[in-house]
Enzyme design. Sequence first.
Site, PDB file in Angstrom:
ATOM      1  CG  ASP A 186     -12.372  39.663 -41.714  1.00 16.40           C
ATOM      2  OD1 ASP A 186     -11.664  40.668 -41.544  1.00 16.40           O
ATOM      3  OD2 ASP A 186     -12.287  38.915 -42.708  1.00 16.40           O
TER       4      ASP A 186
ATOM      5  CG  LEU B   3     -15.103  42.110 -50.809  1.00 14.78           C
ATOM      6  CD1 LEU B   3     -16.134  42.316 -51.910  1.00 14.78           C
ATOM      7  CD2 LEU B   3     -14.536  43.455 -50.370  1.00 14.78           C
ATOM      8  N   GLY B   4     -14.836  39.389 -46.720  1.00 17.00           N
ATOM      9  CA  GLY B   4     -15.356  38.885 -45.449  1.00 17.00           C
ATOM     10  C   GLY B   4     -16.508  37.905 -45.560  1.00 17.00           C
TER      11      GLY B   4
HETATM   12  O1  PMV Z   1      -8.372  37.766 -45.975  1.00 20.81           O
HETATM   13  P1  PMV Z   1      -9.123  38.854 -45.312  1.00 20.81           P
HETATM   14  O2  PMV Z   1      -9.763  39.803 -46.209  1.00 20.81           O
HETATM   15  O3  PMV Z   1     -10.011  38.392 -44.220  1.00 20.81           O
HETATM   16  O4  PMV Z   1      -8.036  39.792 -44.596  1.00 20.81           O
HETATM   17  C1  PMV Z   1      -7.080  39.290 -43.770  1.00 20.81           C
HETATM   18  C2  PMV Z   1      -6.507  40.409 -42.976  1.00 20.81           C
HETATM   19  C3  PMV Z   1      -5.162  40.069 -42.386  1.00 20.81           C
HETATM   20  O5  PMV Z   1      -4.770  41.217 -41.632  1.00 20.81           O
HETATM   21  C4  PMV Z   1      -4.118  39.852 -43.484  1.00 20.81           C
HETATM   22  C5  PMV Z   1      -5.222  38.840 -41.498  1.00 20.81           C
HETATM   23  C6  PMV Z   1      -6.020  38.994 -40.224  1.00 20.81           C
HETATM   24  O6  PMV Z   1      -6.401  37.934 -39.651  1.00 20.81           O
HETATM   25  O7  PMV Z   1      -6.247  40.110 -39.747  1.00 20.81           O
END
Ligand code: PMV
Length: 308
Positions: A130, A85-86
Amino acid sequence: MTKCSAPGKMILFGEHAVVFGKPALALAIDLRISAEMTRSAQYSVNGHAMKKKHHAYISAALDQAWGGPPINIDTDSMIPSGSGLGSSAAVTVSCIAAMLLQKGKLEVEEVARRSFEVENKVQGRASPTDTSTSAHGQGVLVSPEKLDGFLWRIEKGDRTWHMHHCSVPTLRFVVGYTGIHAATGPLVAKVKKLVESSPEAKGQVDRIGEIVLEGVEALRRTDKKKLGALMNENHALLNALGVGHPALESLVEASKEFSYGAKLTGAGGGGSMIALTDEPKKLAAAIRAAGGEPIMVEVGCEGVRAEQ
Ligand code: PMV
């Protein structure tokens, strides 16, 4: 001195495919992290001496945006760490914002750029999804091309991401946290290997890219049925790419009765799933009965801000 807070995020569509240059859509959620800076005799976090390894993001944020006298950073988090969830982005964004504010001015785009550099340094490789969502808030569409609602562009090596504002209607999502911590890096590496060796997997990544753009349109129309159907399809494709997990599957299955659609969110391999619903209480109970931790979230929340 200064205090800032920033939201976590959930990826509605496009995780993993975004690593291959496809679009992704992330929504800010109403779980926030705050960071408060005060003068201190030594660099410390929540009163304990700062350790570069243990406080990786905060320490890298200091290298990125401070350079002043020693400070203590007090953090307060509503986001379970490792839940997808960031939380790392929100802690980074709130710290960078507090430092910039202390030095003069909090500019959202600058916070987003510097926070991306921090995540990229700590994780070795990251997309700015994120950090830009935590900084801007509301909804952020990341895409290889410049589209309507353009906010800023971030480049790293041969990769370029265009960030766009997305308005988010009132929608009810319930997150189901599996309690399983899965590191993002190895999952990204696994998908990369698969996509490089399998034309079928490459096709699946391409389809996820299309789903994101169809999802943006459905979000504009607040078409919950279409959003749910796209979530289900996106989830099946992520499973095909090998980032599913049995615990995620039972939560997704348990959600079906009370939701328009459900999918894993973030890197997968554990972490969390999300479901779109009109019956959040019933859905939360179903997730709990299936062994997950339900978290009711509001989406489209405010991005980084200064706190009193
Ligand atoms: O681990 P999270 O929730 O931050 O998600 C990563 C998302 C990915 O697409 C798998 C990796 C990225 O850096 O975008």
